[in-house]
Structures are given as C-alpha cells and as structure tokens.
Design a protein around this motif. Sequence first.
Motif, PDB file in Angstrom:
ATOM      1  N   ARG A  55      -1.835  21.135  63.256  1.00  9.75           N
ATOM      2  CA  ARG A  55      -3.211  21.407  63.678  1.00  9.75           C
ATOM      3  C   ARG A  55      -4.246  20.680  62.831  1.00  9.75           C
ATOM      4  N   ARG A  56      -3.802  20.041  61.749  1.00  8.03           N
ATOM      5  CA  ARG A  56      -4.699  19.288  60.859  1.00  8.03           C
ATOM      6  C   ARG A  56      -5.852  20.158  60.359  1.00  8.03           C
ATOM      7  N   TRP A  57      -5.490  21.266  59.713  1.00  7.99           N
ATOM      8  CA  TRP A  57      -6.513  22.171  59.194  1.00  7.99           C
ATOM      9  C   TRP A  57      -7.297  21.498  58.073  1.00  7.99           C
ATOM     10  N   ASP A  58      -8.611  21.573  58.167  1.00  8.79           N
ATOM     11  CA  ASP A  58      -9.434  21.091  57.071  1.00  8.79           C
ATOM     12  C   ASP A  58      -9.587  22.200  56.033  1.00  8.79           C
ATOM     13  N   LEU A  59     -10.314  21.908  54.961  1.00  4.97           N
ATOM     14  CA  LEU A  59     -10.422  22.872  53.859  1.00  4.97           C
ATOM     15  C   LEU A  59     -11.126  24.166  54.269  1.00  4.97           C
ATOM     16  N   PRO A  60     -12.249  24.129  55.011  1.00  2.14           N
ATOM     17  CA  PRO A  60     -12.865  25.397  55.427  1.00  2.14           C
ATOM     18  C   PRO A  60     -11.923  26.266  56.262  1.00  2.14           C
ATOM     19  N   THR A  61     -11.129  25.639  57.130  1.00  2.00           N
ATOM     20  CA  THR A  61     -10.188  26.412  57.940  1.00  2.00           C
ATOM     21  C   THR A  61      -9.128  27.066  57.063  1.00  2.00           C
ATOM     22  N   ARG A  62      -8.630  26.353  56.083  1.00  2.00           N
ATOM     23  CA  ARG A  62      -7.621  26.928  55.186  1.00  2.00           C
ATOM     24  C   ARG A  62      -8.186  28.117  54.415  1.00  2.00           C
ATOM     25  N   HIS A  63      -9.411  27.980  53.929  1.00  4.32           N
ATOM     26  CA  HIS A  63     -10.028  29.109  53.220  1.00  4.32           C
ATOM     27  C   HIS A  63     -10.231  30.304  54.151  1.00  4.32           C
ATOM     28  N   ALA A  64     -10.621  30.044  55.391  1.00  7.88           N
ATOM     29  CA  ALA A  64     -10.836  31.143  56.342  1.00  7.88           C
ATOM     30  C   ALA A  64      -9.532  31.857  56.652  1.00  7.88           C
ATOM     31  N   VAL A  65      -8.446  31.098  56.842  1.00  6.45           N
ATOM     32  CA  VAL A  65      -7.146  31.729  57.093  1.00  6.45           C
ATOM     33  C   VAL A  65      -6.692  32.511  55.868  1.00  6.45           C
ATOM     34  N   CYS A  66      -6.968  31.989  54.688  1.00  2.00           N
ATOM     35  CA  CYS A  66      -6.665  32.723  53.447  1.00  2.00           C
ATOM     36  C   CYS A  66      -7.383  34.070  53.429  1.00  2.00           C
ATOM     37  N   ALA A  67      -8.653  34.074  53.850  1.00  2.00           N
ATOM     38  CA  ALA A  67      -9.408  35.320  53.868  1.00  2.00           C
ATOM     39  C   ALA A  67      -8.775  36.342  54.807  1.00  2.00           C
ATOM     40  N   VAL A  68      -8.345  35.895  55.991  1.00  2.00           N
ATOM     41  CA  VAL A  68      -7.712  36.804  56.955  1.00  2.00           C
ATOM     42  C   VAL A  68      -6.392  37.351  56.407  1.00  2.00           C
ATOM     43  N   CYS A  69      -5.579  36.462  55.864  1.00  2.00           N
ATOM     44  CA  CYS A  69      -4.264  36.895  55.342  1.00  2.00           C
ATOM     45  C   CYS A  69      -4.423  37.809  54.140  1.00  2.00           C
ATOM     46  N   GLN A  70      -5.411  37.521  53.307  1.00  2.00           N
ATOM     47  CA  GLN A  70      -5.653  38.386  52.160  1.00  2.00           C
ATOM     48  C   GLN A  70      -6.141  39.763  52.601  1.00  2.00           C
ATOM     49  N   ALA A  71      -6.898  39.807  53.697  1.00  2.00           N
ATOM     50  CA  ALA A  71      -7.318  41.102  54.243  1.00  2.00           C
ATOM     51  C   ALA A  71      -6.116  41.905  54.726  1.00  2.00           C
ATOM     52  N   LEU A  72      -5.113  41.237  55.299  1.00  2.00           N
ATOM     53  CA  LEU A  72      -3.886  41.928  55.710  1.00  2.00           C
ATOM     54  C   LEU A  72      -3.175  42.542  54.504  1.00  2.00           C
ATOM     55  N   SER A  73      -3.117  41.793  53.417  1.00  2.00           N
ATOM     56  CA  SER A  73      -2.469  42.315  52.208  1.00  2.00           C
ATOM     57  C   SER A  73      -3.214  43.536  51.673  1.00  2.00           C
ATOM     58  N   ALA A  74      -4.534  43.449  51.613  1.00  2.00           N
ATOM     59  CA  ALA A  74      -5.310  44.584  51.110  1.00  2.00           C
ATOM     60  C   ALA A  74      -5.156  45.799  52.021  1.00  2.00           C
ATOM     61  N   MET A  75      -5.144  45.591  53.330  1.00  2.00           N
ATOM     62  CA  MET A  75      -4.968  46.705  54.257  1.00  2.00           C
ATOM     63  C   MET A  75      -3.593  47.343  54.084  1.00  2.00           C
ATOM     64  N   ALA A  76      -2.561  46.516  53.882  1.00  2.00           N
ATOM     65  CA  ALA A  76      -1.212  47.058  53.665  1.00  2.00           C
ATOM     66  C   ALA A  76      -1.156  47.904  52.399  1.00  2.00           C
ATOM     67  N   LEU A  77      -1.828  47.474  51.351  1.00  2.00           N
ATOM     68  CA  LEU A  77      -1.837  48.251  50.111  1.00  2.00           C
ATOM     69  C   LEU A  77      -2.553  49.588  50.304  1.00  2.00           C
ATOM     70  N   LEU A  78      -3.668  49.560  51.058  1.00  2.00           N
ATOM     71  CA  LEU A  78      -4.362  50.826  51.316  1.00  2.00           C
ATOM     72  C   LEU A  78      -3.500  51.789  52.130  1.00  2.00           C
ATOM     73  N   LEU A  79      -2.769  51.255  53.100  1.00  2.00           N
ATOM     74  CA  LEU A  79      -1.885  52.102  53.895  1.00  2.00           C
ATOM     75  C   LEU A  79      -0.744  52.650  53.034  1.00  2.00           C
ATOM     76  N   LEU A  80      -0.211  51.836  52.166  1.00  2.00           N
ATOM     77  CA  LEU A  80       0.840  52.315  51.261  1.00  2.00           C
ATOM     78  C   LEU A  80       0.312  53.401  50.327  1.00  2.00           C
TER      79      LEU A  80
END
Length: 285
Positions: free
Chosen positions: A98-123
């Motif tokens: 998909r040829r992700w540029d740097l802003p796209t990579r940072h945005a995907v990082c934000a989404v994935c990091q939100a998943l991790s934080a949500m999993a910790l809250l559920l745990l």
Amino acid sequence: RSRSGSRSLVHFPRVTIADMLGGVHPRTLRRDLTPAFWLYLLGSGCAYGGMVPFWFIGSKHMTVKWGLPISDADAIMLLPEGLIALIAPTISAVMHYRRWDLPTRHAVCAVCQALSAMALLLLAWLPANSSAPLPLVLLLGVGYGCTQSLIWASLTIVAPVHLLNLVGGLVGSAVNILPTLLPAVALMGVNSSVDVSILAAVGLAGTLSFAAAARRARSDGASEEEETANRRVADGEPGRAGGIAGAKRGAASAARGDDRSMRSGLVRNASTQEAEWDMAPVIPA
C-alpha cells in the motif's frame, strides 16, 4: 610531585554534549529533528512502557482474578510475543504493497496502541465471569505486535539519513526507560487491577502521541511540498501547481487563438465572396 620536584598536572579531556551525542551538536537535533519525531519517540516509549511490565505481572493477575494455574497463565503470556512472528511480516507486506507514508504509519500506530490499552483495561476491570483471559491477551498481542512492527519499520524515515545512527540510539533508550521505572515507581503490587490500569493509561498516552505525530507529520509534509513548489517557481522550474496553472493558461491562449483564427477566416471568406460578386458578369434583364 615529579622526581624533579615540580608539580605534575593531570589534564582531563573536556567532554561536551556534542561529544556524548557522537559529534552531533544539540542545535543540529533541534533543527533537523521535527516535532513529529519527538512525538513518535514519546509514543514508542509509552507503547513499550504499557506492555513490557505486564509480562511480569500478567501471570499473577490472571491467577488471582481468574483462578488459573500459574503454568497456564505463563503459557498465555507467551502469546503476545509469539504473535509478533506472524504479525511483523504481514503488516510489513501490507505496508509495502500500500506504500504507507509516515503520517499513515503513525495513524495506524495510534489505532493499534488504542487496542492494546483497551485490552489492558478489560483485563483489569472486566468481570471474570464475562470473559476468559485468553481473548483479551490475544487482543493485547495483536495491538502490541502491530505497534512494535510499525515503530521499527518507520525508524529509517522519521529522521534525516545523517542522523539515523543517533536516532536508533534514542529510540532504543526511549523504549527501555518506562519499563524500568514503572515497576519501581508506579506499580505497587497490592492491587493487580490498579497496576494493569496504570499500564493502560500509559498506553493511552502513547495513542495520543502517535495521533499527534501523524497530524504533525502530515502538516510538515504539506508545508515542505509548498516550499519546494515555491522554490521551483522562483528558480523558473514550476512544480505541480505551476505546471497546472501554466497548462491552463496555455489552453486558454490556444482557445483565444482559435477564436481569433475563426473570426479572421470568416472575414476573409466574406471579403472573397464580395469580390466574386463584384467580378461576376452582369446579365441584362
């Protein structure tokens, strides 16, 4: 004193901040490393800070909350690291295709990091009879695996080439600071749910940092393109905007030229017709 009786002076080399940074002056860091990079660095530190301490308290937390045998809890804790072996090549292939540029990579990082934080809250706070710990740890592993892969895949484009060695050291230091400090300072060990919530808060801070880095990187990219276009126009080499504007002006000029040619042709045709009428013989009635 020396044998001759005179005092011998010991000279210690003067060590500056630039020497500690491998010869790079701090002004160079302020000039060449953008705010988006420092936000990326903060997000990377929070991503590791929210996950690595969980390796050490996760088994105990699942044993206390869900009543799992310690061997089963330890086996579940192996999943986040094991998932990276599958996630890293997968997300790298998507990133390449998909040829992700740097802003796209940072945005995907934000989404994935939100998943991790949500999993910790559920745990931490989801009732034990509502879900087993395995799906929650899998969610945590997916979020962390994607974030970690993107952090290191973005390392070569977050900074200028001449600073990559130093930037690698900064990132390596940042991802180890919070995993060292949090267990000693913030994690009390009295209530495991509170400790896991602290890790979730650190993960949410990483989410905000990556989101801000994505926005800033996109803004910096737009400003850089505009500056490059203005420089090309000033040098007589119009960029995309200048080229488009020039093409429009050329098309308009061509249209005006065609219009003038058409009118001239009509005038010539009319004059020729009049001349033919004047030269035509008069037929008597």
